[in-house]
Design a protein around this motif. Structure first.
Motif, short mmCIF file in Angstrom:
data_model
loop_
_atom_site.label_atom_id
_atom_site.label_comp_id
_atom_site.label_asym_id
_atom_site.label_seq_id
_atom_site.Cartn_x
_atom_site.Cartn_y
_atom_site.Cartn_z
N SER A 482 51.49 42.68 41.47
CA SER A 482 51.58 43.44 42.75
C SER A 482 51.51 42.38 43.82
O SER A 482 51.11 41.22 43.89
N TYR A 537 57.85 42.61 46.96
CA TYR A 537 58.02 42.34 45.62
C TYR A 537 59.47 41.96 45.01
O TYR A 537 60.36 42.37 45.81
N ASP A 542 57.13 48.10 44.22
CA ASP A 542 55.81 47.42 43.81
C ASP A 542 55.23 48.30 42.70
O ASP A 542 54.92 49.77 43.35
#
Length: 881
Positions: A482, A537, A542
């Motif tokens: 993450s 991301y 994400d």
């Protein structure tokens, strides 16, 4: 991409075929399948054409073949498939085929009639056998009862029958015996009782074995009856009643000896008939087996002969009655193939006079011909269902190869579901030949199999969209880790969430995400203290959004903005594709009066909104804004767009309302466009002014230009008609020049100026309103994607997760529950999410292409190229089977 982007260049050709070689030339053209003949005898009825007798002979041969095929199917004899398709036979072979079919039909008819007569005799003898047997049993019972004691009611009845049966003199009783259908027996008995007023006695018994009907071959159940009466009057009544109920009466001797002798004779005749029937059936079976080996070959030959003569009926005869004249459409790239086919036909017929192929200049509208293969055919069929492309305009099928599965995947984006669809399409593609050889009659299966390449691509694109959404069966995949870090915002505890909130200094807020892990501990993620690592991301969304409380808000806003971007770009692409048509047909007036204002109108409205969306995603990050000064507040694009059209400036509030649903966690303020500033508002006014100017630009210039052009060409047209009216060739050539310019002036002359103005006004209103309605229509990409995701999540939470949670303690009950729950989850996934949702997404994608995309450039006013080919005959035979 060649002819798939634009239709083939077509040429109208004239064929001069000698009478003796015309049949062979048309046969070669039918095998080639690249020529579409035009009917030159439209005003002549089908009964007055030259080759009508040959067509009738072919119809008669087809009738005989259908009769033979019916007999083959009746005996359940397998028909062999052809490995190689036979060529069309020569005209003189028709006589041999007719004689062969006539002989075979007569032989089958004779065998069938003899078989029916033998079966009828066999049925009569069988019924007579049962009558003699049943009546003998009845009379035996009477004889036994006559010599026995009479001590009961039943014995009294038997005694009465004995007295009636063996009465002497004038009081002697008569009787008739026969056979009747079992279902008619109750009505027959009631009719006898009422008509004869109870003065007859009926004895009946059922025949145990079913009997075969000699005509239909069906099994019937019958009963044997014997009726006793006294007097000729009752005898006449009984026989009439038997005749009315279609009962069959047989002679039955009175003496037992005569009945026994007749029974022996009947048994002997039945044995002889069995032998004869067996020999007859064997002969019929041999004849049908030989016919089954050639029935497909005969059908194809007759259909080819009929198709050739039907085509020859569309030709004209010259004054010498020795030459046939035909007109046909053909692709210019296939003219050499047509010439070679005509030469081969001439050589086969042995004619010394060559046939001539002459290309004609015409003002008629050519047919539309796109060369397709098994991959592109399904995309072309989707477009042709909406409307066949006009001659040489851009074909949307070439573009939908990419856009169709892509838009489908936006609505259906899921890695798991897309992969299942991809495997289904891959299986049909890999096993294409075996599945195609089965020739299934299931229309649904044939529809899916015909679109196997489309299913394959939709599944592959759905896997890609699922990776973008980071969605697999409503779950997320954490591949890259993450981009959010919560150093002190995660707490675990035992108990309820409310107890945890009360025991801490943190107050409840919508920024808390509560998640229950498999160990039954509650984890609370406090986003108010989360820190953004500063890098997006790498690919997709994400995975932390899967456990966020505002997950639905973020996903909805993201997909809604994405659908607007895709829709505006798709419509803008359609307008630019229209430019290719305008340039190809040299329609400068359409470029100036339609293309440019359309691009400006759409660009200054919704394409500007797309730029704002992209700029908002780039310019604002996840840092928390300052509510006092509104520094860092992301603008509200919807309110800003409304204020742009209302010419209102932005109003600022110091109250944060919600999270911004972009790829960040920042706050949205209730402001219009504060971050864009006053220069942006000035720029928006300029864009709005351009939008206002584009409306009369679309409405007025083109009708004025067409009116001036008509005024300029009207005197020259009048001069051409008066001064050169006697020279038809020059007039035709003048029309051809008008066609070559790409401007259909003849159509403009047919329409009045009022119609042109009304048509342009409708076009303008439709485009301006369509930009708004079509953009809103693309929100179905967001709506169906949301519905698909929510249904997938419901199936996971309400069905499969029950078994997983029960099995968290590794108990036997949980394992059994998983075994029971998983098939239910799998079936619901296949039926609801794959079948129903897949069909829904397919239909919505089809609508987006037909209405929102094709309306920007596609007319679809053409007619398809239908060549004369024998392949269609084989396809029709397969469909009939």
């Amino acid at each position: 991409m060649g002819s798939l982007l634009r239709s083939e260049d077509m040429a109208l050709s004239q064929l001069f075929l000698q009478s003796e070689s015309a049949y062979a030339c048309v046969s070669e053209l039918g095998e080639l399948g690249v020529v579409q003949f035009t009917d030159l005898n439209e005003e002549v009825s089908s009964f007055q054409r030259k080759f009508v007798n040959e067509v009738r002979r072919c119809d008669e041969m087809e009738r005989k073949l259908r009769y033979i095929e019916k007999e083959i199917k009746k005996d359940q004899i397998a028909v062999l498939d052809l490995e190689n398709t036979p060529d069309a036979p020569e005209p003189k072979a028709m006589t041999d085929l007719e004689a062969n079919f006539e002989k075979l039909e007569n032989e089958l008819c004779e065998v069938n009639s003899n078989s029916v007569a033998l079966k009828r005799n066999y049925l009569e003898l069988t019924e007579l056998k049962h009558i003699l047997r049943k009546t003998q049993q009845f009379f035996d019972e009477v004889d036994v009862s006559t010599h026995s004691s009479r001590t009961s009611a039943h014995e009294d009845t038997q005694s009465l029958l004995a007295d009636l049966s063996y009465a002497t003199g004038d009081e002697k009783l008569g009787f008739v015996a026969g056979v009747i259908l079992r279902e008619k027996l109750p009505s027959f008995e009631r009719m006898l009782w009422r008509v004869c007023r109870g003065n007859v006695f009926l004895k009946q018994t059922e025949i145990d074995v079913p009997l075969e009907d000699p005509v239909s071959g069906d099994e019937v159940f019958k009963s044997v009856f014997i009726v006793f009466f006294q007097g000729e009057q009752l005898k006449v009544r009984v026989k009439k009643i038997c005749e009315g109920f279609r009962a069959t009466l047989y002679p039955c001797p009175e003496s037992p000896t005569e009945r026994r002798d007749m029974s022996l004779g009947v048994m002997t005749r039945i044995e002889d008939l069995n032998t004869i029937l067996g020999q007859t059936n064997d002969h019929r079976h041999r004849v049908l087996v030989l016919a089954a080996k050639n029935i497909q070959n005969w059908f194809i030959k007759v259909k080819k002969i009929k198709a050739i003569y039907h085509t020859l009926n569309m030709f004209n005869l010259d004054v010498t009655q020795k030459c046939l004249i035909a007109e046909c459409w053909c692709a210019t790239s296939d003219l050499d193939k047509v010439q070679n086919a005509i030469r081969r036909g001439q050589e086969k017929s042995g004619s010394d006079v060559p046939s001539i192929l002459n290309r004609m200049a015409t003002s008629r509208k050519p047919p539309t011909y796109h060369r397709t293969n098994k991959f592109t055919a399904v995309f072309q069929s989707l477009i042709d269902a909406y409307g066949v492309s006009s001659y040489q305009e851009v074909n949307p099928a070439s573009l939908s190869i990419v856009t169709f599965p892509f838009l489908f995947s936006v609505m259906f984006g899921d890695i798991g579901h897309g992969f299942i669809m991809f495997l289904l399409g891959l299986w049909m593609v890999m096993w294409e030949k075996p599945l195609q050889a089965k020739k299934s009659n299931n229309e649904i299966w044939n529809m899916f199999f015909g679109g196997r390449y489309l299913i394959l691509m939709m599944g592959a694109f759905s896997v890609y969209a699922g990776l973008i959404y980071n969605d697999i069966y409503s779950l997320s995949i954490n591949i890259f880790g993450s981009s959010w870090r919560v150093p002190e915002g995660i707490y675990s505890f035992d108990g309820e969430v409310d107890d945890w909130l009360d025991s801490t200094t943190l107050e409840p807020s919508p920024f808390h995400c509560v998640k229950q892990n498999v160990d039954n501990r509650m984890y609370v993620l406090n986003y108010s203290t989360a820190s953004y690592l500063g890098s997006p991301y790498p690919f997709g969304i994400d995975p932390i959004w899967a456990i966020a409380t505002n997950k639905l808000t973020f996903i909805n806003s993201f997909k809604m903005k994405l659908s607007v971007i895709i829709g505006v770009l798709h419509m803008m692409f359609g307008i630019w594709v229209g430019l290719l048509n305008h340039r190809f047909f040299k329609q400068t007036v359409n470029i100036v009066c339609e293309f440019i204002p359309q691009v400006l109108f759409l660009g200054c409205t919704f394409f500007y909104l797309v730029i704002e969306i992209v700029y908002k995603w780039i310019a604002w990050d996840a840092r928390r804004p300052k509510y006092e000064t509104l520094v860092g507040c992301a603008p509200n694009l919807l309110i800003g767009m409304i204020n742009m059209f209302l010419l209102q400036s932005g109003q600022y509030d110091n109250v944060p309302v919600a999270y911004n649903a972009t790829a960040t966690f920042n706050i949205t303020c209730s402001s219009t466009n504060p971050a864009f500033g006053e220069p942006a508002e000035t720029f928006q006014k300029i864009l709005l002014a351009v939008v206002v100017v584009c409306i009369p630009w679309l409405l007025v210039p083109k009708p004025v230009f067409l009116w001036k052009k008509r005024q300029e060409k009207r005197p020259s047209k009048r001069y051409m008609q008066l001064g050169m009216g006697d020279n038809e060739e020059e007039v035709v050539y003048h029309d051809q020049l008008l066609i070559d310019t790409g401007e259909d002036d003849s159509k403009d002359e047919e329409e009045s100026m009022g119609d042109i103005v009304v048509h342009q006004a409708i076009h303008t209103i439709e485009f301006c309103l369509g930009c708004v309605s079509h953009t809103a229509s693309y929100l179905r990409l967001w709506a169906l994607s949301l519905a698909h995701g929510q249904l997938s999540e419901v199936l996971w939470e309400m069905v499969l997760r029950i078994g997983l949670q029960t099995n968290s303690n590794h108990s036997y009950g949980g394992s059994v529950l998983i075994v029971l729950v998983f098939p239910a989850w799998a079936c619901l996934t296949l039926v609801i999410l794959l079948a129903m949702e897949g069909l829904s997404a397919f239909l919505h994608t089809l609508r987006l292409h037909w209405v929102e995309f094709n309306s920007k450039f596609y007319k679809g006013e053409g007619y398809g190229f239908d060549p004369f080919t024998f392949d269609h005959l084989l396809d029709d035979m397969a469909d009939a089977e």
